[in-house]
Design a protein around this motif. Structure first.
Motif, PDB file in Angstrom:
ATOM      1  N   PRO A 102       6.295  -7.635  -2.343  1.00 31.07           N
ATOM      2  CA  PRO A 102       4.997  -7.767  -3.004  1.00 31.07           C
ATOM      3  C   PRO A 102       3.979  -6.757  -2.488  1.00 31.07           C
ATOM      4  O   PRO A 102       4.148  -6.187  -1.411  1.00 31.07           O
ATOM      5  N   SER A 103       2.931  -6.561  -3.273  1.00 29.87           N
ATOM      6  CA  SER A 103       1.862  -5.648  -2.890  1.00 29.87           C
ATOM      7  C   SER A 103       1.245  -6.088  -1.564  1.00 29.87           C
ATOM      8  O   SER A 103       1.003  -7.273  -1.353  1.00 29.87           O
ATOM      9  N   GLY A 104       1.083  -5.125  -0.670  1.00 32.25           N
ATOM     10  CA  GLY A 104       0.474  -5.446   0.617  1.00 32.25           C
ATOM     11  C   GLY A 104       1.464  -5.906   1.660  1.00 32.25           C
ATOM     12  O   GLY A 104       1.088  -6.242   2.778  1.00 32.25           O
ATOM     13  N   SER A 105       2.765  -5.915   1.302  1.00 35.98           N
ATOM     14  CA  SER A 105       3.755  -6.397   2.268  1.00 35.98           C
ATOM     15  C   SER A 105       4.064  -5.350   3.331  1.00 35.98           C
ATOM     16  O   SER A 105       4.755  -5.644   4.303  1.00 35.98           O
ATOM     17  N   GLY A 106       3.594  -4.106   3.143  1.00 36.23           N
ATOM     18  CA  GLY A 106       3.757  -3.098   4.186  1.00 36.23           C
ATOM     19  C   GLY A 106       4.782  -2.025   3.869  1.00 36.23           C
ATOM     20  O   GLY A 106       5.230  -1.309   4.776  1.00 36.23           O
ATOM     21  N   LYS A 107       5.151  -1.861   2.596  1.00 32.86           N
ATOM     22  CA  LYS A 107       6.187  -0.882   2.248  1.00 32.86           C
ATOM     23  C   LYS A 107       5.716   0.538   2.527  1.00 32.86           C
ATOM     24  O   LYS A 107       6.403   1.321   3.189  1.00 32.86           O
ATOM     25  N   SER A 108       4.530   0.872   2.012  1.00 35.73           N
ATOM     26  CA  SER A 108       4.007   2.218   2.258  1.00 35.73           C
ATOM     27  C   SER A 108       3.790   2.437   3.743  1.00 35.73           C
ATOM     28  O   SER A 108       4.071   3.517   4.279  1.00 35.73           O
ATOM     29  N   THR A 109       3.282   1.419   4.415  1.00 39.84           N
ATOM     30  CA  THR A 109       3.042   1.536   5.843  1.00 39.84           C
ATOM     31  C   THR A 109       4.344   1.836   6.580  1.00 39.84           C
ATOM     32  O   THR A 109       4.378   2.682   7.475  1.00 39.84           O
ATOM     33  N   VAL A 117       0.192  -5.313   9.965  1.00 45.56           N
ATOM     34  CA  VAL A 117       0.901  -5.070   8.710  1.00 45.56           C
ATOM     35  C   VAL A 117       2.409  -5.225   8.911  1.00 45.56           C
ATOM     36  O   VAL A 117       3.061  -5.976   8.209  1.00 45.56           O
ATOM     37  N   HIS A 163       1.687   7.578  10.347  1.00 47.60           N
ATOM     38  CA  HIS A 163       1.011   6.522  11.100  1.00 47.60           C
ATOM     39  C   HIS A 163       2.008   6.009  12.135  1.00 47.60           C
ATOM     40  O   HIS A 163       2.783   5.110  11.835  1.00 47.60           O
ATOM     41  N   PHE A 212      -3.544  -2.051  11.791  1.00 47.37           N
ATOM     42  CA  PHE A 212      -4.745  -1.235  11.597  1.00 47.37           C
ATOM     43  C   PHE A 212      -5.900  -2.087  12.073  1.00 47.37           C
ATOM     44  O   PHE A 212      -6.268  -3.047  11.401  1.00 47.37           O
ATOM     45  N   GLU A 243       7.121   4.606  -4.339  1.00 51.23           N
ATOM     46  CA  GLU A 243       6.838   4.330  -5.752  1.00 51.23           C
ATOM     47  C   GLU A 243       6.695   5.619  -6.563  1.00 51.23           C
ATOM     48  O   GLU A 243       5.636   5.886  -7.128  1.00 51.23           O
TER      49      GLU A 243
HETATM   50  N1  LIG Z   1      -4.885   3.272   6.795  1.00 50.67           N
HETATM   51  C1  LIG Z   1      -5.068   1.942   6.720  1.00 50.67           C
HETATM   52  N2  LIG Z   1      -6.120   1.360   7.343  1.00 50.67           N
HETATM   53  C2  LIG Z   1      -6.297   0.040   7.280  1.00 50.67           C
HETATM   54  N3  LIG Z   1      -5.505  -0.809   6.630  1.00 50.67           N
HETATM   55  C3  LIG Z   1      -4.439  -0.320   5.979  1.00 50.67           C
HETATM   56  C4  LIG Z   1      -4.166   1.099   5.992  1.00 50.67           C
HETATM   57  N4  LIG Z   1      -3.051   1.319   5.269  1.00 50.67           N
HETATM   58  C5  LIG Z   1      -2.667   0.105   4.827  1.00 50.67           C
HETATM   59  N5  LIG Z   1      -3.474  -0.880   5.252  1.00 50.67           N
HETATM   60  C6  LIG Z   1      -3.342  -2.316   4.960  1.00 50.67           C
HETATM   61  O1  LIG Z   1      -2.032  -2.678   5.233  1.00 50.67           O
HETATM   62  C7  LIG Z   1      -1.542  -3.623   4.298  1.00 50.67           C
HETATM   63  C8  LIG Z   1      -0.236  -3.143   3.727  1.00 50.67           C
HETATM   64  O2  LIG Z   1      -0.453  -1.972   2.983  1.00 50.67           O
HETATM   65  P1  LIG Z   1       0.736  -1.135   2.339  1.00 50.67           P
HETATM   66  O3  LIG Z   1       0.096  -0.026   1.584  1.00 50.67           O
HETATM   67  O4  LIG Z   1       1.722  -0.765   3.367  1.00 50.67           O
HETATM   68  O5  LIG Z   1       1.377  -2.173   1.346  1.00 50.67           O
HETATM   69  P2  LIG Z   1       2.447  -1.915   0.199  1.00 50.67           P
HETATM   70  O6  LIG Z   1       3.551  -2.857   0.457  1.00 50.67           O
HETATM   71  O7  LIG Z   1       2.781  -0.473   0.106  1.00 50.67           O
HETATM   72  O8  LIG Z   1       1.671  -2.402  -1.077  1.00 50.67           O
HETATM   73  P3  LIG Z   1       1.656  -1.772  -2.561  1.00 50.67           P
HETATM   74  O9  LIG Z   1       2.826  -2.347  -3.281  1.00 50.67           O
HETATM   75  O10 LIG Z   1       0.369  -2.284  -3.123  1.00 50.67           O
HETATM   76  O11 LIG Z   1       1.687  -0.279  -2.439  1.00 50.67           O
HETATM   77  C9  LIG Z   1      -2.628  -3.791   3.267  1.00 50.67           C
HETATM   78  O12 LIG Z   1      -3.297  -4.997   3.534  1.00 50.67           O
HETATM   79  C10 LIG Z   1      -3.534  -2.621   3.496  1.00 50.67           C
HETATM   80  O13 LIG Z   1      -4.858  -2.974   3.225  1.00 50.67           O
END
Ligand SMILES: Nc1ncnc2c1ncn2[C@@H]1O[C@H](COP(=O)(O)OP(=O)(O)OP(=O)(O)O)[C@@H](O)[C@H]1O
Ligand SMILES: [Mg+2]
Lengths: 227, 252, 216
Positions: free
Chosen positions: B40-47, B21, B56, B16, B167
């Motif tokens: 961990p949080s922010g590791s990119g799972k949702s992405t 990510v 995306h 992004f 989640e």
């Molecule tokens: N639409 C977006 N625009 C910019 N940055 C994004 C976007 N979506 C996610 N990010 C960034 O990408 C990184 C990973 O986010 P992601 O939501 O994939 O993590 P996660 O593993 O799902 O974390 P969590 O356990 O907190 O849900 C984060 O640093 C987040 O700020």
């Protein structure tokens, strides 16, 4: 007192005729405003950047200037450019364009307050962007916008009062003519005020019923967030 | 690999703007597998999940769904998403529609079913998640667990070939997670292929065919739950899994 | 060249209406402020009679088009005193704005925490003293954003005194268009002048709001 009742007797038919025209102008202009405000509101949120700019300029122009001057530009000014309108048409067009700007802004606020997750979820089940806007976002936004829109209806009723300056035969024009015929401006304009109070009151009550009818749990707009 | 994978993710990158990510994520998933994804949080799972269903699209790398490369140019994203069900942490039920309406709208608008047919199928899906008696309720009138089960029914209605869960229970009160996990377990039993981002380690132990641990946008380690929990290859995996198992223990 | 000269002449003529427009706006806003604050206080702190009176003022005036109120008050005032159209029109506009301002201040009064009144009474202030020196200053600050919005509305409504012959921007534009026979240019310039005025006002109000917020 008797004199006042006689006067009332004489002016009421004319004022009622004017009321019909006032209601007609308000209704047509509101619909025109909706036809403009709906696409403009959607375009300002979901359109490409250049379109957002253009639509933003339209909104600023109509919200940033007095309705009365807009009416003069349309009715007296546009014929210079070869665009000539009748009195009624000029009234419809000006009030419609003016209301369209306000309705677009209310809708924009409502669209932006629908949470982003709604669009994501709609796309996730395979809807296209426009399908999602049409069947998920708009139905919610339109409910959220209802209180603000109700205010706009009442504002429109009151706004129509300025069209007498171009001699549209509305309630105000009738009042003006009658008060110069009977040399009694104060009681006649007071009567007109009562007419407007009744119109506004009736519309207010009707709209409240409508709001209650279409309400859905968890989806109530308040004028502040939408405006 | 004995059979062809239903989903193959190959060297996917996602950024992004300046933030990278996903950094070369690869994973293959067999039909009927249940993959629990932790990290961990922010590791990119949702992405990652959002890359898979093209909400995306990846910046680079390729993804195949049932041997069709969905990241190829010209692929209709809306059609791909119909085959991939997604369940969100915060439910995202359509606020203006009843439970039934939420399940039906995809059927009528996307799958172009007739009203009657859509109604019957939607009721069937609500039955699967045990919510027939709540069909006429609006989201605001449902508990969190019920909302999430409606969201699952909504996804199931599209007849997905694979389901992504982001989640699904973490926005729920602890006493409501059970009803959602039960529905998911049932789905797994019926043979649904699923990727589940979750820190419910009990669910991972019982239901997962594989646990994948990701960090910093790549897979660190993966394996069957037993191996991952008991003898992981990396110390980092052990530390992370112990931490979330402890946290879970604290809550119960 | 001629065209631009004509344009400049027309614009200069209209521009003289600007001061009248600003004057009408300021007078109406001040009159409306007084009416608004007093009516809001009566509405919130008054006895049953004053509460009903203030409520009636607000509901009735807001249900009637401003231009109708201007006509009524213009003729009523003319019957008793000999005021110029400028003053009669501005007072009428202020009376109308007062109803809208009373709603703004009512909301503000009501959102001052009740503990403020209790505390003021506890240190021995009378009710009136408490309202005056504790509640009012807070309410006025709370009302500022909505009041700024009302100010731009009054600015736009100030053109309505056109109907009683006040030589503000629109009236000047009408006069010059009768002479030049180019109404599009005359009214178009009036429109743009107003647009500049409202945009400027909005900017100033936003600036004030930001500044004020920093001081909180
Ligand atoms: N639409 C977006 N625009 C910019 N940055 C994004 C976007 N979506 C996610 N990010 C960034 O990408 C990184 C990973 O986010 P992601 O939501 O994939 O993590 P996660 O593993 O799902 O974390 P969590 O356990 O907190 O849900 C984060 O640093 C987040 O700020
Ligand atoms: Mg996440």
């Amino acid at each position: 007192m008797q004199a006042f009742l006689d006067l009332l007797n004489n002016v009421t038919p004319g004022l009622l005729q004017g009321t019909v025209i006032t209601l007609q102008i308000a209704a047509v202009s509101l619909l025109l405003g909706m036809a403009i405000g709906l696409p403009v509101g959607v375009g300002r949120v979901y359109g490409p950047v250049w379109l957002q700019r253009v639509l933003g300029a339209y909104v600023t122009l109509f919200q940033g200037t007095p309705l009365l001057i807009q009416l003069f530009v349309v009715y007296y000014g546009l014929p210079d450019l070869g665009l000539t309108f009748g009195r009624m048409e000029a009234a419809f067009l000006t009030l419609g364009l003016n209301s369209g700007a306000y309705q677009a802004e209310y809708l924009r606020g409502a669209l932006q307050s629908v949470s982003e997750g709604q669009m994501t979820a709609a796309r996730a089940i395979g809807m296209s962007k426009w399908q999602a806007i049409r069947s998920i976002i708009l139905p919610q936004a339109l409910r959220l916008v209802l209180p603000a829109w109700s205010n706009e209806v009442i504002a429109m009723l009151k706004n129509t009062a300025v069209v007498f300056v171009i001699a549209v035969p509305d309630l105000m024009t009738q009042a003006k003519n009658l008060s110069s015929r009977y040399f009694a401006p104060i009681p006649i304009y007071m009567t007109v005020a009562v007419f407007y109070i009744i119109l506004v009151g009736a519309v207010y009550l009707i709209l409240r019923q409508v709001e209650r009818r279409v309400q859905i749990p968890g989806l109530t707009g308040d004028a502040e967030s939408a405006a | 690999m004995t059979t062809t994978p239903i989903l193959r993710i190959d060297d996917v990158y996602k950024s992004f703007g300046a933030t990278q990510v996903l950094k070369g994520f690869s994973l293959s998933i067999q039909p009927q597998e249940v993959v629990v994804l932790v990290g961990p949080s922010g590791s990119g799972k949702s992405t990652l999940l959002r890359c898979i269903n093209l909400l995306h699209p990846p910046t680079s790398g390729r993804i195949w769904l049932e041997e069709e490369e969905i990241t190829a140019p010209g692929v209709n994203h809306d059609r791909v998403r119909q085959r991939i069900g997604m369940v969100f942490q915060d439910f995202n039920l359509f606020t203006h529609l009843t439970a039934l309406g939420n399940v039906m709208i995809g059927l009528t608008k996307v799958r172009k079913m007739h009203k009657k047919e859509a109604h019957d199928l939607a009721m069937f899906e609500l039955e699967r998640v045990g919510l027939v008696d709540r069909a006429g309720h609006y989201p605001a009138q449902l508990s969190g667990g019920q909302k999430q089960r409606v969201a699952i029914a909504r996804a199931l209605g599209m007849d997905p070939h694979i389901m992504l869960f982001d989640e699904p229970t973490s926005a729920l009160d602890p006493e409501l997670t059970g009803e959602v996990l039960e529905v998911m377990q049932q789905l797994a039993k019926e043979g649904m292929t699923m990727i589940v981002v979750s820190h419910e380690m009990g669910f991972a132990r019982q239901v997962a065919s594989r646990v994948v641990f990701m960090e910093g946008g790549v897979v660190v380690e993966e394996g069957p739950p037993q191996q991952m929990f008991e003898q992981p290859k990396y110390e980092r995996t052990r530390a992370f899994l112990r931490k979330i198992t402890d946290l879970e223990g604290d809550e119960k | 060249m001629d065209f631009f000269q004509d344009l400049a002449t027309t614009f200069n003529f209209i521009l003289q209406g600007l001061w009248v427009t600003i004057g009408v706006t300021l007078v109406a806003l001040s009159v409306g402020f007084v009416f608004g604050v007093v009516m809001a206080m009566l509405r919130v702190y008054g006895n049953a009679f004053f509460r009903a009176l203030a409520a009636a003022y607000s509901v009735i005036v807001r249900a009637v088009p401003v231009v109708v109120i201007i006509f009524i008050l213009f003729f009523v005032i003319a019957r008793f005193v000999n005021l110029s159209p400028f003053w009669a029109g501005s007072l009428a506009l202020g009376f109308a704005s007062g109803a809208y301002q009373s709603e703004i201040f009512r909301g503000a009064f009501q959102s001052v925490p009740p503990g403020q009144m209790t505390a003021a009474r506890a240190i021995g202030m009378s009710r009136v003293q408490a309202i005056q020196s504790i509640i009012l200053p807070q309410a006025v600050r709370l009302a500022l954003p909505a009041w700024g919005n009302e100010a731009t509305l009054v600015l736009k409504d100030s053109t309505l005194v056109f109907v009683v012959g006040v030589p503000e921007i629109l009236r000047r534009a009408q006069q010059v268009s009768a002479r030049t026979l180019e109404p599009f240019i005359a009214f178009g310039l009036a429109l743009l002048l107003y647009l500049a005025l409202t945009l400027l006002t909005t900017q100033v109000l936003q600036w004030l709001e930001r500044r004020y917020r920093l001081q909180m």
